[in-house]
Design a protein around this motif. Sequence first.
Motif, mmCIF file in Angstrom:
data_model
loop_
_atom_site.group_PDB
_atom_site.id
_atom_site.type_symbol
_atom_site.label_atom_id
_atom_site.label_comp_id
_atom_site.label_asym_id
_atom_site.label_seq_id
_atom_site.Cartn_x
_atom_site.Cartn_y
_atom_site.Cartn_z
ATOM 1 N N VAL A 1 25.362 55.017 38.508
ATOM 2 C CA VAL A 1 24.179 54.880 37.592
ATOM 3 C C VAL A 1 23.055 55.987 38.184
ATOM 4 O O VAL A 1 22.221 55.946 37.557
ATOM 5 C CB VAL A 1 23.339 53.414 37.480
ATOM 6 C CG1 VAL A 1 24.487 52.280 37.110
ATOM 7 C CG2 VAL A 1 22.879 53.122 39.375
ATOM 8 N N ALA A 2 23.713 56.959 39.135
ATOM 9 C CA ALA A 2 22.691 58.123 39.555
ATOM 10 C C ALA A 2 21.223 57.695 39.698
ATOM 11 O O ALA A 2 20.411 58.236 39.375
ATOM 12 C CB ALA A 2 22.858 59.139 38.209
ATOM 13 N N CYS A 3 21.266 56.589 40.636
ATOM 14 C CA CYS A 3 19.898 56.180 41.081
ATOM 15 C C CYS A 3 19.324 56.933 42.337
ATOM 16 O O CYS A 3 18.217 56.861 42.248
ATOM 17 C CB CYS A 3 19.992 54.500 41.325
ATOM 18 S SG CYS A 3 21.082 54.336 42.779
ATOM 19 N N GLY A 4 20.314 57.576 42.740
ATOM 20 C CA GLY A 4 19.815 58.433 44.090
ATOM 21 C C GLY A 4 19.732 57.695 45.276
ATOM 22 O O GLY A 4 19.147 58.095 46.457
ATOM 23 N N THR A 5 20.063 56.439 45.440
ATOM 24 C CA THR A 5 20.037 55.801 46.480
ATOM 25 C C THR A 5 20.951 56.408 47.824
ATOM 26 O O THR A 5 20.303 56.534 48.981
ATOM 27 C CB THR A 5 20.317 54.155 46.753
ATOM 28 O OG1 THR A 5 19.280 53.591 45.616
ATOM 29 C CG2 THR A 5 20.406 53.399 47.624
ATOM 30 N N CYS A 6 21.966 56.783 47.296
ATOM 31 C CA CYS A 6 23.071 57.554 48.412
ATOM 32 C C CYS A 6 22.355 58.868 48.780
ATOM 33 O O CYS A 6 22.463 58.872 49.996
ATOM 34 C CB CYS A 6 24.283 57.703 47.472
ATOM 35 S SG CYS A 6 24.178 58.812 46.175
ATOM 36 N N VAL A 7 21.604 59.407 47.852
ATOM 37 C CA VAL A 7 20.992 60.691 48.544
ATOM 38 C C VAL A 7 19.964 60.528 49.458
ATOM 39 O O VAL A 7 19.777 61.100 50.750
ATOM 40 C CB VAL A 7 20.416 61.425 47.260
ATOM 41 C CG1 VAL A 7 19.747 62.922 47.611
ATOM 42 C CG2 VAL A 7 21.637 61.761 46.263
ATOM 43 N N ALA B 1 24.751 64.672 52.595
ATOM 44 C CA ALA B 1 25.937 64.903 52.002
ATOM 45 C C ALA B 1 26.254 64.530 50.516
ATOM 46 O O ALA B 1 27.048 64.878 49.735
ATOM 47 C CB ALA B 1 27.129 64.407 52.685
ATOM 48 N N MET B 2 25.023 64.044 50.042
ATOM 49 C CA MET B 2 25.085 63.297 48.554
ATOM 50 C C MET B 2 24.080 63.951 47.684
ATOM 51 O O MET B 2 22.933 64.580 48.130
ATOM 52 C CB MET B 2 24.689 61.945 48.828
ATOM 53 C CG MET B 2 25.663 61.059 49.643
ATOM 54 S SD MET B 2 27.579 61.083 49.231
ATOM 55 C CE MET B 2 27.282 59.975 47.560
ATOM 56 N N ARG B 3 24.595 64.167 46.430
ATOM 57 C CA ARG B 3 23.754 64.792 45.517
ATOM 58 C C ARG B 3 23.744 64.233 44.072
ATOM 59 O O ARG B 3 24.974 63.795 43.861
ATOM 60 C CB ARG B 3 23.599 66.247 45.333
ATOM 61 C CG ARG B 3 24.815 66.824 44.790
ATOM 62 C CD ARG B 3 24.688 68.343 44.707
ATOM 63 N NE ARG B 3 25.931 68.965 43.937
ATOM 64 C CZ ARG B 3 25.737 69.631 42.509
ATOM 65 N NH1 ARG B 3 24.461 69.405 42.036
ATOM 66 N NH2 ARG B 3 26.908 69.964 41.863
ATOM 67 N N CYS C 1 25.966 55.305 52.663
ATOM 68 C CA CYS C 1 25.901 55.323 51.012
ATOM 69 C C CYS C 1 26.727 53.947 50.379
ATOM 70 O O CYS C 1 26.150 53.506 49.676
ATOM 71 C CB CYS C 1 26.487 56.857 50.604
ATOM 72 S SG CYS C 1 28.199 56.943 50.946
ATOM 73 N N ALA C 2 27.761 53.849 50.933
ATOM 74 C CA ALA C 2 28.603 52.792 50.281
ATOM 75 C C ALA C 2 27.958 51.391 50.509
ATOM 76 O O ALA C 2 27.897 50.749 49.769
ATOM 77 C CB ALA C 2 30.345 52.693 50.817
ATOM 78 N N ARG C 3 27.394 51.245 51.650
ATOM 79 C CA ARG C 3 26.649 50.067 51.826
ATOM 80 C C ARG C 3 25.386 49.705 51.167
ATOM 81 O O ARG C 3 25.163 48.797 50.773
ATOM 82 C CB ARG C 3 26.369 49.818 53.418
ATOM 83 C CG ARG C 3 27.552 49.488 54.138
ATOM 84 C CD ARG C 3 27.153 49.290 55.845
ATOM 85 N NE ARG C 3 26.380 50.364 56.578
ATOM 86 C CZ ARG C 3 26.914 51.382 56.993
ATOM 87 N NH1 ARG C 3 28.397 51.424 56.975
ATOM 88 N NH2 ARG C 3 26.224 52.196 57.521
ATOM 89 N N GLU C 4 24.755 50.747 50.932
ATOM 90 C CA GLU C 4 23.390 50.671 50.107
ATOM 91 C C GLU C 4 23.669 50.849 48.699
ATOM 92 O O GLU C 4 22.557 50.759 48.015
ATOM 93 C CB GLU C 4 22.350 51.986 50.864
ATOM 94 C CG GLU C 4 22.217 51.767 52.289
ATOM 95 C CD GLU C 4 21.360 50.566 52.489
ATOM 96 O OE1 GLU C 4 20.606 50.102 51.886
ATOM 97 O OE2 GLU C 4 21.766 49.919 53.596
ATOM 98 N N VAL D 1 34.571 54.262 51.118
ATOM 99 C CA VAL D 1 34.927 55.211 52.108
ATOM 100 C C VAL D 1 36.298 54.878 52.351
ATOM 101 O O VAL D 1 37.080 53.850 52.760
ATOM 102 C CB VAL D 1 33.975 54.781 53.679
ATOM 103 C CG1 VAL D 1 34.417 55.894 54.656
ATOM 104 C CG2 VAL D 1 32.546 55.057 53.224
ATOM 105 N N GLU D 2 36.922 56.153 52.270
ATOM 106 C CA GLU D 2 38.333 56.360 52.236
ATOM 107 C C GLU D 2 38.876 57.168 53.237
ATOM 108 O O GLU D 2 38.111 58.083 53.920
ATOM 109 C CB GLU D 2 39.054 56.401 50.829
ATOM 110 C CG GLU D 2 38.708 55.520 50.048
ATOM 111 C CD GLU D 2 38.979 55.978 48.649
ATOM 112 O OE1 GLU D 2 39.687 56.991 48.391
ATOM 113 O OE2 GLU D 2 38.648 55.052 47.531
#
Length: 67
Positions: free
Chosen positions: A17-23, A30-32, A52-55, A63-64
Amino acid sequence: MMKRSPRHAVVHKASCVACGTCVDVCPRGAMRIHAGSFAEVNEDLCVGCGTCARECPASAITVEVRA
């Protein structure tokens, strides 16, 4: 060039959803958000820590092990 981690984050674009939490939470930067549409991973910076995956509120990141 640095050796890449054996694990990495994978964004499932259809769920993102492009919320930016991962960033905000990635300790390696590493995220944008790409074009305001979905998250994108910089493969050279990602170490597969899983933060990022947890949040991710949309559960759009896993994560793979790299192929």
